[in-house]
Design a protein around this motif. Structure first.
Motif, PDB file in Angstrom:
ATOM      1  N   VAL A  49      -6.282 -17.028  -3.097  1.00 44.83           N
ATOM      2  CA  VAL A  49      -6.767 -16.003  -3.444  1.00 44.83           C
ATOM      3  C   VAL A  49      -6.319 -15.262  -4.264  1.00 44.83           C
ATOM      4  N   LYS A  76     -13.512 -21.273  -4.745  1.00 44.10           N
ATOM      5  CA  LYS A  76     -13.923 -20.799  -5.253  1.00 44.10           C
ATOM      6  C   LYS A  76     -14.515 -19.786  -3.871  1.00 44.10           C
ATOM      7  N   SER A  77     -15.394 -20.444  -3.519  1.00 46.75           N
ATOM      8  CA  SER A  77     -16.501 -20.147  -1.803  1.00 46.75           C
ATOM      9  C   SER A  77     -15.203 -18.946  -1.278  1.00 46.75           C
ATOM     10  N   ALA A  79     -13.171 -17.266  -3.179  1.00 44.60           N
ATOM     11  CA  ALA A  79     -12.610 -16.235  -4.032  1.00 44.60           C
ATOM     12  C   ALA A  79     -14.174 -14.907  -3.843  1.00 44.60           C
ATOM     13  N   ALA A  80     -15.233 -16.038  -3.598  1.00 43.96           N
ATOM     14  CA  ALA A  80     -16.470 -14.751  -3.158  1.00 43.96           C
ATOM     15  C   ALA A  80     -16.833 -14.146  -2.804  1.00 43.96           C
ATOM     16  N   ASP A  85     -14.493 -13.150  -6.922  1.00 44.37           N
ATOM     17  CA  ASP A  85     -14.591 -14.759  -8.087  1.00 44.37           C
ATOM     18  C   ASP A  85     -14.572 -14.476  -8.944  1.00 44.37           C
TER      19      ASP A  85
END
Length: 98
Positions: A49, A76-77, A79-80, A85
């Protein structure tokens, strides 16, 4: 024509290779690449990230917009989870094939 960096020699993006990946990305951005394909990346940790955000900053400084394709679900997880994200745009790969 959109230039894509396929990251073919990177199957993991973790603390162990983050610095090398960071440099590779900076070199790619300086060479005019604006799309990074993560299709070969199978393992990523929070270092990934940070790398992607650093690439985004470098691209913004260079006046270009980066996009990422085939981001792993784990990345992705993360970053969220960190609330970043929105800065890591995952573009469908088929938008870049002409």
């Amino acid at each position: 024509m959109v230039q894509t960096n396929k990251l073919e020699n990177i199957d993991t993006l973790t603390v162990h290779n983050a610095k090398a990946a960071l440099v590779q990305g900076f070199d790619a951005i300086n060479a005019g690449q604006t799309v990074f394909d993560f299709g070969s990346v199978k393992v990523a940790d929070s270092s990934a990230v940070a790398v992607l955000l650093a690439w985004q900053r470098a691209a913004r400084t260079a006046g270009v917009v980066l996009s990422y394709v085939n981001l792993p679900v784990s990345l992705k997880s993360l970053a969220a989870l960190y609330g970043v994200d929105a800065f890591l745009v995952d573009t469908p790969a088929n938008l870049h094939h002409h």
